[in-house]
Design a protein around this motif. Structure first.
Motif, PDB file in Angstrom:
ATOM      1  N   ALA B  17       0.869  -1.216   0.126  1.00 12.06           N
ATOM      2  CA  ALA B  17       0.110  -0.022  -0.221  1.00 12.06           C
ATOM      3  C   ALA B  17       0.757   1.212  -0.004  1.00 12.06           C
ATOM      4  N   TRP B  18       2.112   1.267   0.647  1.00 15.26           N
ATOM      5  CA  TRP B  18       2.859   2.396   0.903  1.00 15.26           C
ATOM      6  C   TRP B  18       3.534   2.599  -0.261  1.00 15.26           C
ATOM      7  N   LEU B  19       3.876   1.442  -1.198  1.00 15.43           N
ATOM      8  CA  LEU B  19       4.716   1.450  -2.558  1.00 15.43           C
ATOM      9  C   LEU B  19       3.616   2.050  -3.342  1.00 15.43           C
ATOM     10  N   ALA B  20       2.544   1.940  -3.432  1.00 14.87           N
ATOM     11  CA  ALA B  20       1.528   2.314  -4.375  1.00 14.87           C
ATOM     12  C   ALA B  20       1.373   3.975  -4.324  1.00 14.87           C
ATOM     13  N   GLU B  21       1.435   4.431  -2.735  1.00 17.91           N
ATOM     14  CA  GLU B  21       1.399   5.891  -2.448  1.00 17.91           C
ATOM     15  C   GLU B  21       2.974   6.525  -2.805  1.00 17.91           C
ATOM     16  N   GLU B  22       3.937   5.517  -2.787  1.00 10.23           N
ATOM     17  CA  GLU B  22       4.990   6.356  -3.092  1.00 10.23           C
ATOM     18  C   GLU B  22       5.227   6.556  -4.471  1.00 10.23           C
ATOM     19  N   ARG B  23       4.825   5.558  -5.291  1.00 11.84           N
ATOM     20  CA  ARG B  23       4.625   5.528  -6.884  1.00 11.84           C
ATOM     21  C   ARG B  23       3.984   6.603  -7.231  1.00 11.84           C
ATOM     22  N   ARG B  24       2.866   7.099  -6.650  1.00 14.14           N
ATOM     23  CA  ARG B  24       2.147   8.105  -7.008  1.00 14.14           C
ATOM     24  C   ARG B  24       2.771   9.384  -6.792  1.00 14.14           C
ATOM     25  N   GLY B  25       3.554   9.499  -5.562  1.00 13.23           N
ATOM     26  CA  GLY B  25       4.343  10.594  -5.175  1.00 13.23           C
ATOM     27  C   GLY B  25       3.148  11.660  -4.684  1.00 13.23           C
ATOM     28  N   ASP B  26       3.730  12.953  -4.571  1.00 16.54           N
ATOM     29  CA  ASP B  26       3.011  14.181  -4.128  1.00 16.54           C
ATOM     30  C   ASP B  26       1.753  14.132  -4.943  1.00 16.54           C
ATOM     31  N   THR B  27       0.425  14.289  -4.482  1.00 19.88           N
ATOM     32  CA  THR B  27      -0.917  14.188  -5.264  1.00 19.88           C
ATOM     33  C   THR B  27      -1.019  15.643  -5.585  1.00 19.88           C
ATOM     34  N   SER B  28      -0.291  16.490  -5.244  1.00 23.29           N
ATOM     35  CA  SER B  28      -0.553  17.890  -5.794  1.00 23.29           C
ATOM     36  C   SER B  28       0.164  17.902  -7.063  1.00 23.29           C
ATOM     37  N   VAL B  29       0.896  16.981  -7.504  1.00 26.27           N
ATOM     38  CA  VAL B  29       1.535  16.941  -8.975  1.00 26.27           C
ATOM     39  C   VAL B  29       0.624  16.262  -9.820  1.00 26.27           C
ATOM     40  N   ALA B  30       0.319  16.756 -10.831  1.00 25.98           N
ATOM     41  CA  ALA B  30      -0.241  16.144 -11.845  1.00 25.98           C
ATOM     42  C   ALA B  30       0.188  14.541 -12.057  1.00 25.98           C
ATOM     43  N   GLU B  31      -0.839  13.768 -12.353  1.00 29.85           N
ATOM     44  CA  GLU B  31      -0.394  12.194 -12.437  1.00 29.85           C
ATOM     45  C   GLU B  31       0.082  12.124 -14.188  1.00 29.85           C
ATOM     46  N   LEU B  32       1.253  11.346 -14.285  1.00 27.57           N
ATOM     47  CA  LEU B  32       1.626  11.126 -15.548  1.00 27.57           C
ATOM     48  C   LEU B  32       0.794  10.311 -16.360  1.00 27.57           C
ATOM     49  N   SER B  33       0.664  10.566 -17.700  1.00 24.08           N
ATOM     50  CA  SER B  33      -0.180   9.853 -18.286  1.00 24.08           C
ATOM     51  C   SER B  33       0.561   8.872 -19.016  1.00 24.08           C
TER      52      SER B  33
END
Lengths: 150, 366
Positions: B17-33
């Motif tokens: 679960a933490w890995l998934a969060e770290e993969r996404r990084g700071d959610t205030s930064v737009a997600e990579l498509s």
């Protein structure tokens, strides 16, 4: 069913459909307004094809690596069989390709050719030319400088 | 004595679960498509396709995103996915002589027909950070010129006219496939090339560099380096003829190497060959150098004991997924193995101590 279709003709449109951009193909196909009744002879299935190269470009073959391909086959009401073999993993794209391949063997061929295949062919050529034009602009023009004594 | 333990399920779940969060990084930064990765990190995508040995830019982009940019992990994901696909067949060998070239250079022939085409290259850039990119600048369109219509011939063809370079005899021999049969040695050139083209770029580069530094040196010129796309054709059994099933971008490198000739062959140049999925210039040059080094036996050269001449060494260590699997498994629990080693060391120490005691007692008695 039209029986005068040459293998070269069929190869031509199948090749065009295999590499077509899916979004563009979908748009042209929908614009064409034909929705044939069909049955699956083989529902769409994603798989791979091992691509081969040749040693030194011209010598004996070797296995380079795989690419993804999706294939399917349809049968129209009159029994015409269409094959779809497209690059990538889109089942929808393979289905469109198979239906178009089938229709191209029927009386609907002229309409489908005009509405779908011709625009695809033109756009493909335009895209290729645009890339080749950029490459051409990076061609080196050497000039010789005379050095030393004459 | 060792008692088996189990557990850690919750820890594993929470770690993932933490890995998934770290993969996404700071959610205030737009997600990579995925299309952003595919289009803007295209050389990373190409590397994942080449070493994952599966040409599919969308899948490679997904793998890079999932792997947080760790390319070997991404290659691992592609290799795993690859095994789930049914194999429809083998393509006809691609005709690289008919490549629509984006780039085509030769370090040996200045005036080759078709010319030197630089393409979108890093060469001649100053390797200075471009801070405009940090500011999200717009890119001017690249200039165009009259496109070349005719095919671009391979440069080695000109050398062949003079018969001054060895020929690659055309053949339709069915090549071995290391994805179907386990590798055995001698592997033969076809399997070597398959192994090198999917091999780790860093490893192949290191091996190639070693040949340049003198280990099994066979001075290489880049006869030709070309990048572009070629159609892939396959015979469709239902049709009885072949159609184009797609198009792949390839990088091809042909080297021209020294060779002094032999009793039966006059002095002539020899060849090394590199062919890699995508734009992968460094890899294809390195592949060609290693291919040439591995050909020592058929060319009647001496085995100097250099690593790059050792087929078994090179092929057995070129695959970064096999290497990663074996290397990384040692971090997983080895409690039982270690327990037995521990017992052994304790026993040896006990024996040594007993021996010392006996000797000391003996000496005292004397």
């Amino acid at each position: 069913m039209n029986t005068t279709i040459s293998a070269a003709d069929r190869k031509g449109w199948m090749s065009l459909l295999a590499t077509a951009d899916e979004a563009r193909l979908t748009k042209l196909w929908q614009g064409c307004g034909i929705d044939p009744v069909y049955e699956w002879l083989r529902p769409p299935e994603a798989g791979s094809v091992m691509v081969r190269g040749r040693m030194g470009g011209t010598g004996a073959p070797f296995n380079l690596g795989e690419m993804t391909v999706t294939r399917c086959a349809v049968s129209l009401e009159d029994g015409t069989v269409g094959q779809g073999y497209v690059q990538g993993r889109s089942k929808a794209k393979a289905a469109m390709a198979a239906k178009i391949d089938a229709l191209m063997q029927t009386d609907a061929a002229a309409g489908v050719r005009k509405a779908v295949l011709e625009p695809l062919a033109v756009e493909r050529q335009t895209k290729k030319n645009a890339r080749a034009a950029k490459a051409a602009a990076t061609k080196v023009e050497f000039f010789t400088m005379v050095r030393g004594e004459d | 004595m060792y008692v088996a333990v189990k557990g850690g399920e919750r820890a594993i779940e929470n770690a993932h679960a933490w890995l998934a969060e770290e993969r996404r990084g700071d959610t205030s930064v737009a997600e990579l498509s995925l299309s952003q990765i595919r289009e803007q990190l295209s050389l990373a995508v190409n590397r994942v396709m080449a070493e994952g040995s599966l040409y599919d830019p969308d899948l490679a982009a997904l793998a890079i995103k999932q792997a947080r940019g760790d390319l070997i992990e991404a290659i691992f994901l592609i290799r795993a996915y690859r095994t789930t696909l049914p194999r429809f067949g083998y393509s006809q060998p691609v005709e690289t002589g008919e490549m629509a070239c984006d780039r085509r250079i030769s370090a040996t022939f200045k005036d080759a027909p078709g010319g030197q085409v630089l393409g979108p290259t890093f060469d001649y850039t100053h390797r200075l950070l471009d801070f405009k990119l940090a500011a999200d600048g717009e890119v001017p369109e690249a200039p165009v010129s009259e496109p070349r219509q005719e095919a671009t011939p391979h440069i080695t063809e000109f050398l062949q006219g003079e018969d001054i370079i060895e020929r690659e005899p055309a053949s339709d021999a069915v090549p071995g496939d290391l994805t179907r049969e386990p590798m055995s040695f001698p592997a033969g050139r076809a399997v070597r090339l398959q192994s090198l083209t999917r091999g780790d770029e860093g490893f192949i580069l290191g091996m190639a560099y070693s040949t340049q530094r003198g280990y099994a040196r066979n001075h290489a010129f880049v006869g030709e380096l070309r990048i572009g796309s070629v159609p892939v054709e396959m015979e469709i059994p239902e049709l009885g003829f072949s159609i184009e099933i797609g198009e792949v971008e390839l990088t091809e490198c042909e080297t021209v190497n020294q060779f002094k000739g032999s009793k039966t062959v006059p002095p002539q140049f020899t060849r090394g060959y590199g062919l890699v999925f995508g734009q992968s210039e460094r890899k294809s040059i390195a592949m060609a150098l290693v291919d040439r080094a591995l050909r020592w036996e058929e060319l009647g050269e001496d085995n100097l004991g250099a690593p790059a001449q050792d087929e078994e060494f090179v092929l057995s260590h070129a695959d970064n997924i096999q290497a990663t699997g074996f290397l990384e498994h040692i971090k997983l629990p080895h409690y039982v193995d270690f327990q037995s080693e521990l017992e052994l060391v304790r026993k040896l120490r006990r024996e040594a101590a007993e021996l010392a005691e006996t000797l000391a007692a003996k000496e005292a008695a004397e």
